[in-house]
Design an enzyme around this catalytic site. Sequence first.
Site, PDB file in Angstrom:
ATOM      1  N   SER A  69      89.646  35.041 113.059  1.00 29.56           N
ATOM      2  CA  SER A  69      89.580  35.246 114.509  1.00 29.56           C
ATOM      3  C   SER A  69      89.346  33.930 115.240  1.00 29.56           C
ATOM      4  O   SER A  69      88.781  32.985 114.684  1.00 29.56           O
ATOM      5  CB  SER A  69      88.439  36.208 114.860  1.00 29.56           C
ATOM      6  OG  SER A  69      88.633  37.462 114.258  1.00 29.56           O
TER       7      SER A  69
HETATM    8  N1  SAH Z   1      86.160  38.947 110.559  1.00 32.21           N
HETATM    9  C1  SAH Z   1      87.307  38.200 110.076  1.00 32.21           C
HETATM   10  C2  SAH Z   1      88.551  38.435 110.905  1.00 32.21           C
HETATM   11  C3  SAH Z   1      89.276  39.462 110.284  1.00 32.21           C
HETATM   12  S1  SAH Z   1      90.939  39.866 110.684  1.00 32.21           S
HETATM   13  C4  SAH Z   1      87.043  36.728 110.030  1.00 32.21           C
HETATM   14  O1  SAH Z   1      85.970  36.287 110.421  1.00 32.21           O
HETATM   15  O2  SAH Z   1      87.900  36.017 109.536  1.00 32.21           O
HETATM   16  C5  SAH Z   1      90.724  41.607 110.377  1.00 32.21           C
HETATM   17  C6  SAH Z   1      90.496  42.003 108.914  1.00 32.21           C
HETATM   18  O3  SAH Z   1      90.287  43.406 108.910  1.00 32.21           O
HETATM   19  C7  SAH Z   1      91.692  41.741 108.008  1.00 32.21           C
HETATM   20  O4  SAH Z   1      91.299  40.982 106.905  1.00 32.21           O
HETATM   21  C8  SAH Z   1      92.133  43.141 107.583  1.00 32.21           C
HETATM   22  O5  SAH Z   1      92.643  43.200 106.272  1.00 32.21           O
HETATM   23  C9  SAH Z   1      90.840  43.931 107.713  1.00 32.21           C
HETATM   24  N2  SAH Z   1      90.980  45.367 107.862  1.00 32.21           N
HETATM   25  C10 SAH Z   1      91.895  46.077 108.569  1.00 32.21           C
HETATM   26  N3  SAH Z   1      91.676  47.400 108.450  1.00 32.21           N
HETATM   27  C11 SAH Z   1      90.575  47.548 107.645  1.00 32.21           C
HETATM   28  C12 SAH Z   1      89.844  48.668 107.136  1.00 32.21           C
HETATM   29  N4  SAH Z   1      90.199  49.947 107.406  1.00 32.21           N
HETATM   30  N5  SAH Z   1      88.783  48.423 106.343  1.00 32.21           N
HETATM   31  C13 SAH Z   1      88.398  47.172 106.041  1.00 32.21           C
HETATM   32  N6  SAH Z   1      89.051  46.062 106.487  1.00 32.21           N
HETATM   33  C14 SAH Z   1      90.133  46.256 107.275  1.00 32.21           C
END
Ligand code: SAH
Length: 220
Positions: A69
């Site tokens: 992010s």
């Molecule tokens: N917090 C992260 C940003 C993540 S991007 C950081 O600091 O880098 C969003 C993430 O959510 C992705 O890796 C994606 O695979 C995950 N994601 C999407 N749907 C999800 C779910 N149902 N359960 C767990 N993770 C999920």
Amino acid sequence: MNKKKIPDSYRHKGLRKGLVNELIRKGIQDQRILDAIGKIPRHAFLDRAFEEKAYQDIPFPIGNEQTISQPYTVAFQTQLLEVQKGDKILEIGTGSGYQACVLVELGARVYSIERQEILFHRTNALLKKLGYGQVRTYLKDGYEGLPRHAPFDKILVTAGAKEIPPKLKVQLKIGGFLVIPFGHGSIQKMIRLTKLSDDKFRKEDFGDFRFVPLLKGINR
Ligand code: SAH
């Protein structure tokens, strides 16, 4: 991943200071969050080839169609959580692990769920290497939450949701916050729910953000 220590040079530290100043200009005020961002080597979360992008205020691809992010978004969501030392926080979407590290720096006990197996393993290794091995990580579907460890003081969703997962509302403590980007199109509203009683929530809207989608099931 090689075993060599990840370098953190004066140049990196200088770039980080620049990023912190940019976040201050954009309205981030919580000094503890600025300190955390000033401390964590964000370049370690990106591919070596893109190191110079690490301290720009932009989101960036980290493989598997996922992104780390934007620092502003991380700071903004963290601000909304009003983290207190010792808070038990559930994060949905571990991704690169960067957000989890920010929460650790604020003194939270962090539980984090990721649905992509490759990313899960890669990020686990990185967190240990950077000294953030205390983050408890789970390869699971975040829609389910973590009933065995509930209730949580705060829950943070870092992917765009088309519905608010009902189980996450159940797993939140009364008085706790659920911060979740929510919406049906490609842009989401940053929503904060405050749990007032078992079935009563106050809803606040903090404007438009853009996230990768919250998807169901585990991707092995
Ligand atoms: N917090 C992260 C940003 C993540 S991007 C950081 O600091 O880098 C969003 C993430 O959510 C992705 O890796 C994606 O695979 C995950 N994601 C999407 N749907 C999800 C779910 N149902 N359960 C767990 N993770 C999920």
